[in-house]
Design a protein around this motif. Structure first.
Motif, PDB file in Angstrom:
ATOM      1  N   MET A   1      26.262  17.078  22.591  1.00 29.32           N
ATOM      2  CA  MET A   1      24.458  16.732  22.507  1.00 29.32           C
ATOM      3  C   MET A   1      24.076  16.490  23.524  1.00 29.32           C
ATOM      4  O   MET A   1      23.350  17.037  23.879  1.00 29.32           O
ATOM      5  CB  MET A   1      24.449  16.755  20.958  1.00 29.32           C
ATOM      6  CG  MET A   1      22.912  16.386  20.260  1.00 29.32           C
ATOM      7  SD  MET A   1      22.973  16.482  18.864  1.00 29.32           S
ATOM      8  CE  MET A   1      21.538  15.258  18.751  1.00 29.32           C
ATOM      9  N   PHE A   2      24.734  15.344  23.778  1.00 30.21           N
ATOM     10  CA  PHE A   2      23.798  14.743  24.437  1.00 30.21           C
ATOM     11  C   PHE A   2      25.120  14.310  25.701  1.00 30.21           C
ATOM     12  O   PHE A   2      26.383  14.191  25.912  1.00 30.21           O
ATOM     13  CB  PHE A   2      23.625  13.123  24.046  1.00 30.21           C
ATOM     14  CG  PHE A   2      23.092  12.737  23.255  1.00 30.21           C
ATOM     15  CD1 PHE A   2      21.486  12.740  24.046  1.00 30.21           C
ATOM     16  CD2 PHE A   2      23.350  13.090  21.965  1.00 30.21           C
ATOM     17  CE1 PHE A   2      20.553  12.799  22.422  1.00 30.21           C
ATOM     18  CE2 PHE A   2      22.329  13.082  20.987  1.00 30.21           C
ATOM     19  CZ  PHE A   2      20.736  12.578  21.692  1.00 30.21           C
ATOM     20  N   GLN A   3      24.686  14.571  27.277  1.00 30.42           N
ATOM     21  CA  GLN A   3      24.872  14.362  28.630  1.00 30.42           C
ATOM     22  C   GLN A   3      24.734  12.922  29.561  1.00 30.42           C
ATOM     23  O   GLN A   3      23.809  12.572  28.908  1.00 30.42           O
ATOM     24  CB  GLN A   3      25.497  15.375  28.813  1.00 30.42           C
ATOM     25  CG  GLN A   3      23.919  16.349  28.854  1.00 30.42           C
ATOM     26  CD  GLN A   3      24.204  17.458  30.336  1.00 30.42           C
ATOM     27  OE1 GLN A   3      24.750  18.057  31.237  1.00 30.42           O
ATOM     28  NE2 GLN A   3      24.216  18.751  29.232  1.00 30.42           N
ATOM     29  N   LYS A   4      25.739  13.045  29.864  1.00 30.54           N
ATOM     30  CA  LYS A   4      25.062  11.541  30.674  1.00 30.54           C
ATOM     31  C   LYS A   4      23.854  12.457  31.534  1.00 30.54           C
ATOM     32  O   LYS A   4      23.626  13.039  32.266  1.00 30.54           O
ATOM     33  CB  LYS A   4      26.266  11.269  31.515  1.00 30.54           C
ATOM     34  CG  LYS A   4      25.789  10.323  32.380  1.00 30.54           C
ATOM     35  CD  LYS A   4      27.128   9.180  32.981  1.00 30.54           C
ATOM     36  CE  LYS A   4      26.699   7.835  33.716  1.00 30.54           C
ATOM     37  NZ  LYS A   4      26.292   6.277  33.412  1.00 30.54           N
ATOM     38  N   LEU A  18      14.954   5.172  29.293  1.00 33.19           N
ATOM     39  CA  LEU A  18      15.716   4.980  28.269  1.00 33.19           C
ATOM     40  C   LEU A  18      15.016   3.944  26.825  1.00 33.19           C
ATOM     41  O   LEU A  18      15.683   4.962  25.345  1.00 33.19           O
ATOM     42  CB  LEU A  18      16.166   3.013  29.218  1.00 33.19           C
ATOM     43  CG  LEU A  18      17.315   2.798  27.982  1.00 33.19           C
ATOM     44  CD1 LEU A  18      18.437   3.485  27.763  1.00 33.19           C
ATOM     45  CD2 LEU A  18      17.405   1.101  28.621  1.00 33.19           C
ATOM     46  N   LEU A  19      13.556   3.898  27.372  1.00 31.90           N
ATOM     47  CA  LEU A  19      13.082   3.369  25.829  1.00 31.90           C
ATOM     48  C   LEU A  19      12.746   4.396  25.047  1.00 31.90           C
ATOM     49  O   LEU A  19      12.282   4.771  24.189  1.00 31.90           O
ATOM     50  CB  LEU A  19      11.353   2.451  26.252  1.00 31.90           C
ATOM     51  CG  LEU A  19      11.771   1.483  26.509  1.00 31.90           C
ATOM     52  CD1 LEU A  19      10.589   0.864  26.836  1.00 31.90           C
ATOM     53  CD2 LEU A  19      12.815   0.628  25.841  1.00 31.90           C
ATOM     54  N   LEU A  36      21.596   0.394  15.972  1.00 30.58           N
ATOM     55  CA  LEU A  36      22.744  -0.268  17.617  1.00 30.58           C
ATOM     56  C   LEU A  36      23.415   0.030  17.787  1.00 30.58           C
ATOM     57  O   LEU A  36      24.148   0.397  19.228  1.00 30.58           O
ATOM     58  CB  LEU A  36      23.139  -1.297  16.620  1.00 30.58           C
ATOM     59  CG  LEU A  36      22.063  -1.864  15.661  1.00 30.58           C
ATOM     60  CD1 LEU A  36      22.578  -3.254  15.386  1.00 30.58           C
ATOM     61  CD2 LEU A  36      20.629  -2.428  16.819  1.00 30.58           C
ATOM     62  N   ALA A  37      24.269   1.657  17.430  1.00 29.69           N
ATOM     63  CA  ALA A  37      25.758   2.228  18.400  1.00 29.69           C
ATOM     64  C   ALA A  37      24.704   2.878  19.151  1.00 29.69           C
ATOM     65  O   ALA A  37      25.053   3.032  19.865  1.00 29.69           O
ATOM     66  CB  ALA A  37      26.389   2.899  16.808  1.00 29.69           C
ATOM     67  N   ASN A  38      24.126   3.571  18.750  1.00 30.58           N
ATOM     68  CA  ASN A  38      23.474   4.649  19.752  1.00 30.58           C
ATOM     69  C   ASN A  38      22.081   3.943  20.469  1.00 30.58           C
ATOM     70  O   ASN A  38      22.932   3.734  22.276  1.00 30.58           O
ATOM     71  CB  ASN A  38      22.379   5.546  19.096  1.00 30.58           C
ATOM     72  CG  ASN A  38      22.663   6.550  18.302  1.00 30.58           C
ATOM     73  OD1 ASN A  38      23.765   7.159  19.249  1.00 30.58           O
ATOM     74  ND2 ASN A  38      22.189   7.350  17.832  1.00 30.58           N
ATOM     75  N   LEU A  42      23.729   4.293  24.646  1.00 30.96           N
ATOM     76  CA  LEU A  42      22.604   4.850  26.098  1.00 30.96           C
ATOM     77  C   LEU A  42      22.308   2.961  26.938  1.00 30.96           C
ATOM     78  O   LEU A  42      22.070   3.267  28.190  1.00 30.96           O
ATOM     79  CB  LEU A  42      21.202   4.361  25.160  1.00 30.96           C
ATOM     80  CG  LEU A  42      20.720   5.563  24.822  1.00 30.96           C
ATOM     81  CD1 LEU A  42      19.201   5.839  24.239  1.00 30.96           C
ATOM     82  CD2 LEU A  42      20.939   7.166  25.742  1.00 30.96           C
ATOM     83  N   LEU A  43      22.631   2.396  26.435  1.00 35.88           N
ATOM     84  CA  LEU A  43      22.508   0.538  27.137  1.00 35.88           C
ATOM     85  C   LEU A  43      24.059   1.246  28.142  1.00 35.88           C
ATOM     86  O   LEU A  43      23.584   0.830  29.475  1.00 35.88           O
ATOM     87  CB  LEU A  43      22.347  -0.236  27.401  1.00 35.88           C
ATOM     88  CG  LEU A  43      21.328  -0.920  26.280  1.00 35.88           C
ATOM     89  CD1 LEU A  43      21.168  -1.975  25.262  1.00 35.88           C
ATOM     90  CD2 LEU A  43      19.841  -1.649  27.029  1.00 35.88           C
TER      91      LEU A  43
END
Length: 162
Positions: A1-4, A18-19, A36-38, A42-43
């Protein structure tokens, strides 16, 4: 679903992306740990020159933080409010941006490779919920612009807390 994602543009434009991603992932999600995990994921993907990013949460009525979602090497599990950069941020409810952690009185060295750190408190209804902690092996890694945008990110997370 998400990639770098490859971030481009100015530093401010990258942070705005990012925000946007943090807002999208947390929109309508009331679970603090999931958010918080997500955010830590992301950070970890977004920030260069860091070796640890994550959250410590206030442990009930104790003046102590306990390890929450993070990315990096295993970390200190509990941090009293009177110890280290995280403890000071929790105790004072103010951001701590430390250019050289080795010069910080009472610094807790969970990872000997860390040389600079930024810690931002999460506050809801005037009460401390926890802190965002980011460590870097690079001295003076965090500047005013990093602090500004990381505080905005924390504000997004604060607004998800019921």
């Amino acid at each position: 679903m998400f990639q770098k994602v490859e971030y481009s543009g100015t530093k401010a434009q990258q942070y705005e992306t990012l925000l946007f991603q943090v807002k999208a992932l947390t929109d309508g999600e009331p679970n603090l740990i999931a958010n918080l995990a997500n955010a830590s994921s992301l950070l970890n993907q977004f920030l260069n020159d860091i070796n640890w990013v994550g959250f410590y949460l206030k442990d009930g009525d104790k003046d102590e933080l306990v390890l929450g979602p993070f990315h990096g090497l295993p970390a200190c599990v509990r941090i009293p409010f009177h110890k280290g950069v995280c403890g000071k941020a929790a105790n004072t409810k103010t951001t701590q941006r430390i250019a050289n952690v080795h010069e910080f009185p009472g610094h807790i060295a969970c990872d000997a490779a860390s040389n600079s750190e930024i810690v931002i408190p999460l506050i809801s209804n005037g009460e401390l919920i926890g802190v965002l902690d980011i460590d870097s092996p690079k001295f003076e890694r965090f500047d005013d612009e990093d602090q500004h945008f990381l505080e905005k990110l924390v504000n997004i997370l604060e607004n998800t807390i019921n």
